[in-house]
Design an enzyme around this catalytic site. Structure first.
Site: not given
Length: 259
Positions: A236, A123
Site C-alpha cells: 500500500h 486509498s
C-alpha cells in the site's frame, strides 16, 4: 453560502521553503469544511491538483509534506479534509454525502490555479475522485493510487473496518445493499469524461489489487481512456525512492493530458 466559497484562509507552517501552505475553510452543502492549500512560491501559470486523502478522521489525514511534494513540481494543490475532520462541520460518511466536499473543493482550487484540474487520490480517496469526475465535467485527468473503488469489496476485505461501515451505512452488504451501491462509482462510470491512471502495488493488503482490476474492467467496458501502472513488489505504501519516482512520473502524465 454558495458551495465552494472560501470562508477563511490562514497561513500554515510549510516543510518546504519553495511551497506556501494555507489552511482554508470553505462551504459545502451548508457546512464549513476545512482543507489545506499548497502553492509554489515561484510565480507562474499553475495547473491544479485536487488531492483526495485516504482513511477516515485522523487515519490517513492530509500530510503537509505529501502535498508539498506535488506543489514543488509546479502545481497548486488543494486537499480537503472532508466534513467532520479537524474542526469541520458535519460527519465523515466514507463516500456518502461527503463526496460533495470533494466536488465543491474543485471550485476552491480553481480560485488559485489556471483552470486545469487533476484529481489525485490515495486509498479511500479513490472513490471520492471517481465520484468527483462523474459529478463534474471540468476535470482534466484522474489518478487513483492504491484507490478504493467498491465499498462492498472493502467490507469483505477489511474486517477491521466493518464496524465503522455498518455504523455509517446502516448495516452490512446483505442488510443495507442500497447504501453500499449508492456509494459505488462504477455503476455510473460512463458519466466520467476524464482519462484515468490506475496505480497499484500488487502486494497491497490494505486495498487489494482487485479494487484496481474492477475499475480497469469497468473503464474497458465503457471504452474510456485509461492507463494502468501495476507494481508487483510494492504494498500500500511505496518505498521512499520508488514513491518519489512515481510522483515525478505522475506529474509528467498529468501535464501530457493538458495538451
Amino acid at each position: 453560502m454558495k458551495n465552494g466559497t472560501i470562508r477563511s484562509k490562514r497561513p500554515y507552517p510549510s516543510p518546504n521553503p519553495h511551497v506556501r501552505l494555507s489552511e482554508i475553510v470553505y462551504w459545502s452543502e451548508g457546512l464549513r469544511v476545512k482543507g489545506m492549500l499548497a502553492e509554489p512560491k515561484k510565480k507562474g501559470s499553475n495547473s491544479g491538483i485536487l488531492y483526495l486523502r485516504g482513511g477516515i478522521q485522523s487515519i490517513g489525514m492530509v500530510r503537509p509534506a505529501r502535498i508539498a511534494q506535488f506543489a514543488a513540481q509546479g502545481f497548486v494543490v488543494f486537499a480537503p479534509y472532508y466534513r467532520g475532520n479537524r474542526g469541520g462541520e458535519g460527519r465523515d460518511e466514507f463516500a456518502g454525502e461527503d463526496r460533495w466536499d470533494a466536488v465543491h473543493a474543485v471550485d476552491v482550487l480553481k480560485k488559485f490555479s489556471n483552470g486545469n484540474v487533476h484529481l489525485l487520490a490515495f486509498s479511500r480517496g479513490g472513490i471520492m475522485a471517481l465520484w468527483t469526475a462523474i459529478l463534474r465535467q471540468d476535470i482534466t485527468s484522474v489518478v487513483t493510487w492504491a484507490g478504493v473503488t467498491d465499498t462492498v469489496l472493502t467490507y469483505k476485505e477489511r474486517p477491521d473496518m466493518r464496524r465503522m461501515m455498518k455504523r455509517l451505512y446502516g448495516g452490512t452488504p446483505n442488510t443495507a445493499l442500497t447504501q453500499f451501491e449508492e456509494r459505488n462509482p462504477l455503476l455510473r462510470i460512463e458519466e466520467n469524461t476524464a482519462p484515468v491512471l490506475i496505480i497499484h502495488g500488487l502486494l497491497d493488503d490494505n486495498v487489494s489489487p482487485g479494487q484496481a482490476h474492477l475499475l480497469e474492467e469497468a473503464l474497458k467496458l465503457k471504452d474510456q481512456p485509461h492507463e494502468t501502472w501495476y507494481f508487483p513488489d510494492y504494498t500500500h505504501f511505496f518505498p521512499p525512492v520508488a514513491n518519489w519516482k512515481t510522483v515525478k512520473a505522475v506529474c509528467l502524465w498529468m501535464r501530457e493530458k493538458e495538451k
